[in-house]
Scaffold this motif. Structure first.
Motif, PDB file in Angstrom:
ATOM      1  N   PRO A 181      -4.371  -2.437   3.091  1.00 59.40           N
ATOM      2  CA  PRO A 181      -3.981  -3.248   1.996  1.00 59.40           C
ATOM      3  C   PRO A 181      -4.623  -4.599   1.737  1.00 59.40           C
ATOM      4  CG  PRO A 181      -2.232  -2.967   3.720  1.00 59.40           C
ATOM      5  CD  PRO A 181      -3.475  -1.927   4.192  1.00 59.40           C
ATOM      6  N   GLU A 182      -5.145  -5.125   3.057  1.00 60.29           N
ATOM      7  CA  GLU A 182      -5.751  -6.400   3.081  1.00 60.29           C
ATOM      8  C   GLU A 182      -6.945  -6.221   2.260  1.00 60.29           C
ATOM      9  OE1 GLU A 182      -4.539  -4.611   5.749  1.00 60.29           O
ATOM     10  OE2 GLU A 182      -3.030  -6.109   6.330  1.00 60.29           O
ATOM     11  N   LEU A 185      -6.660  -5.903  -1.118  1.00 59.16           N
ATOM     12  CA  LEU A 185      -6.422  -7.372  -1.881  1.00 59.16           C
ATOM     13  C   LEU A 185      -7.791  -8.048  -2.190  1.00 59.16           C
ATOM     14  CD1 LEU A 185      -4.374  -9.419  -2.708  1.00 59.16           C
ATOM     15  CD2 LEU A 185      -4.426 -10.455  -0.216  1.00 59.16           C
ATOM     16  N   LEU A 188      -9.496  -6.170  -5.336  1.00 57.35           N
ATOM     17  CA  LEU A 188      -8.884  -6.543  -6.595  1.00 57.35           C
ATOM     18  C   LEU A 188      -9.246  -7.986  -7.043  1.00 57.35           C
ATOM     19  CD1 LEU A 188      -5.296  -4.676  -6.235  1.00 57.35           C
ATOM     20  CD2 LEU A 188      -7.351  -4.053  -7.758  1.00 57.35           C
ATOM     21  N   LEU A 206      -1.887  -2.840 -10.171  1.00 55.57           N
ATOM     22  CA  LEU A 206      -0.645  -3.695  -9.422  1.00 55.57           C
ATOM     23  C   LEU A 206       0.567  -3.172  -9.006  1.00 55.57           C
ATOM     24  CD1 LEU A 206      -1.218  -7.431 -10.811  1.00 55.57           C
ATOM     25  CD2 LEU A 206      -2.372  -6.106  -8.669  1.00 55.57           C
ATOM     26  N   ARG A 209       0.011  -0.753  -6.413  1.00 56.66           N
ATOM     27  CA  ARG A 209      -0.045  -1.504  -4.979  1.00 56.66           C
ATOM     28  C   ARG A 209       1.294  -2.005  -4.582  1.00 56.66           C
ATOM     29  NH1 ARG A 209      -3.167  -4.550  -1.706  1.00 56.66           N
ATOM     30  NH2 ARG A 209      -2.469  -6.498  -1.054  1.00 56.66           N
ATOM     31  N   ALA A 210       2.021  -2.392  -5.556  1.00 54.23           N
ATOM     32  CA  ALA A 210       3.398  -2.539  -5.066  1.00 54.23           C
ATOM     33  C   ALA A 210       4.100  -1.378  -4.569  1.00 54.23           C
ATOM     34  CB  ALA A 210       4.285  -3.339  -6.434  1.00 54.23           C
ATOM     35  N   TRP A 212       2.612   0.792  -2.553  1.00 50.34           N
ATOM     36  CA  TRP A 212       1.710   1.075  -1.481  1.00 50.34           C
ATOM     37  C   TRP A 212       2.375   2.193  -0.448  1.00 50.34           C
ATOM     38  CZ3 TRP A 212      -3.571  -0.102  -0.633  1.00 50.34           C
ATOM     39  CH2 TRP A 212      -3.959   0.199   0.550  1.00 50.34           C
ATOM     40  N   ASN A 213       3.448   1.769  -0.021  1.00 52.05           N
ATOM     41  CA  ASN A 213       3.793   2.644   1.277  1.00 52.05           C
ATOM     42  C   ASN A 213       4.762   4.036   0.663  1.00 52.05           C
ATOM     43  OD1 ASN A 213       3.699   0.552   3.092  1.00 52.05           O
ATOM     44  ND2 ASN A 213       5.644  -0.415   2.564  1.00 52.05           N
TER      45      ASN A 213
END
Lengths: 284, 284
Positions: A181-182, A185, A188, A206, A209-210, A212-213
């Protein structure tokens, strides 16, 4: 070092039920520095081009085998870059690329495998799916678009579909481009800060991404249920682009080496043709 | 030297009624030595990849433009090699390759443009035709398969077809890979003497070679009648592979530069998205 040279990339990256993935920033096998990685990729490119030509020739000669590379991964994981830097190493004559975006209204009226079947490689080809039928489990599940029973039965359907393909001569390589995820970031941000990259960005990225889990959980279940002996999944540590490219090139090389495609025999007598050729001479 | 730098490859190679072709072994423009030619090709590759990405991005952004490269030439003239070495320089995501062999029974029951239309590039793509609708004039004429009136009317039909394409946004670049009969002799020999090249050889290649002058005449008429302002023909001296590759790369670069594709504007506010991105943070 000896270990790194004798263990295959396929064995190192193959995933399934209960198998831990390597960290997206790790180097479980092969080069660990960029200059060496780029040199190794160039070498791999020569080998891959050679193998792909043999596979293509075999197809021209009447063989029924083909290769299908399925690329999945979160946004910015490098699907397009992998196509450019790895598939770009072989002759485009033998490559069939298909990108699967959100189904159109027309596509959505069909079974989800309908548009997939239309893009399968023909004998001798290397097919590349940029996203695939796996989106038809991921998206409905995470976005709760259909009842769970609906997307759950797709594991079985997809395994049967892929078995059908492999039995008909297509070797399937499923690659998950695994970024952290880093790293996403950073990528993006870079897309938003570079006008020439805006076309790659979608505000919906986005939302994904929100979630993700949720996506990671959905992927883990996909790997557990659909990483079969016939069509295994490989998780490629993809935080470094040059390393990702080398890994995918090696996965393809190892796979085609095992297929061992053969240049077809002559359907004519070469000696006779050489004599005839001399007889034709130089016109004009 | 100054002349060579200011004259374009397109102006140098464009052909049509009454225009003499350059000799297949000549260097009418650009590098004349292989090491320089290979270096120039690598540079051209970077530029071509950049332009192709912009064209692709424009298509993603809703643009309607595409490029179609038509490759024609006698057997062994290097159509496949050109695809590998020139189109291989850009991302395969944006390339659509179509090879046209002798029509199948099913294809032959349709109008000859039927199978061609199915393979046209979509917006943003670079389409590559390895042989094309021009075979539908060449082969029937030289092999006397249909009455002359039948293949003669195809000049007009094809001009109308290509006009339709260009008006719909497709820029057409028609390339004749021009080899000498002496060079073809060498290449056919090499094919027959190398088992890994047998798959490229067909005994019918000798029949076509025996009809060399008939094919040259048929090509000359095609150039005279179908090298239009909208869809010009270029004759590429192709006896040297490295020089042929550089010329075709330059033809594509000059053409896309004139098209001047634009990265699409953002369909969102980048500042707002950057702020939202920070809000999402790093999950997990």
């Amino acid at each position: 070092m000896a270990k790194k040279d004798t263990v295959s990339v396929r064995d190192t990256l193959r995933i399934g039920k209960g198998v831990e993935r390597h960290h997206p920033g790790s180097f479980p096998i092969g080069p660990t520095k960029k200059p060496k990685g780029l040199k190794d990729l160039a070498d791999a490119g020569d080998r891959l081009a050679e193998l792909q030509e043999a596979l293509y020739a075999e197809g021209v000669g009447g063989g029924n085998r083909s290769l299908l590379l399925v690329l999945q991964g979160m946004d910015t994981s490098g699907k397009g870059g992998t196509v450019g830097h790895v598939l770009g190493l072989v002759n485009p004559m033998g490559v069939r690329y298909a990108g699967f975006k959100k189904p159109t209204a027309a596509e959505a009226r069909h079974h989800y495998l309908w548009r997939i079947r239309k893009q399968l490689p023909v004998p001798g080809q290397v097919g590349v799916f940029d996203r695939s039928h796996y989106e038809d489990i991921l998206v409905p599940r995470v976005q709760k678009l259909v009842p769970a029973a609906e997307w759950r039965k797709r594991y079985t359907e997809i395994n049967a579909f892929e078995k059908e393909l492999t039995e008909a001569g297509t070797t399937i390589v499923k690659v998950f481009l695994d970024i952290s995820p880093e790293e996403q970031l950073k990528r993006l941000k870079a897309r938003l800060e570079t006008p020439a990259k805006w076309w790659k960005y979608n505000p919906a990225d986005l939302d994904a991404r929100a979630q993700w889990n949720d996506y990671q959980k959905a992927y883990a279940d996909i790997f557990a249920k659909t990483s079969t002996a016939a069509a295994p999944w490989y998780a490629v540590p993809a935080d470094r682009k040059w390393y990702r490219n080398w890994l995918v090139a090696r996965l393809l090389i190892e796979t085609i080496e095992e297929m061992d495609p053969k240049f077809p025999p002559a359907g004519f007598d070469p000696e006779t043709e050489l004599k005839k050729l001399e007889g034709v001479g130089v016109p004009g």
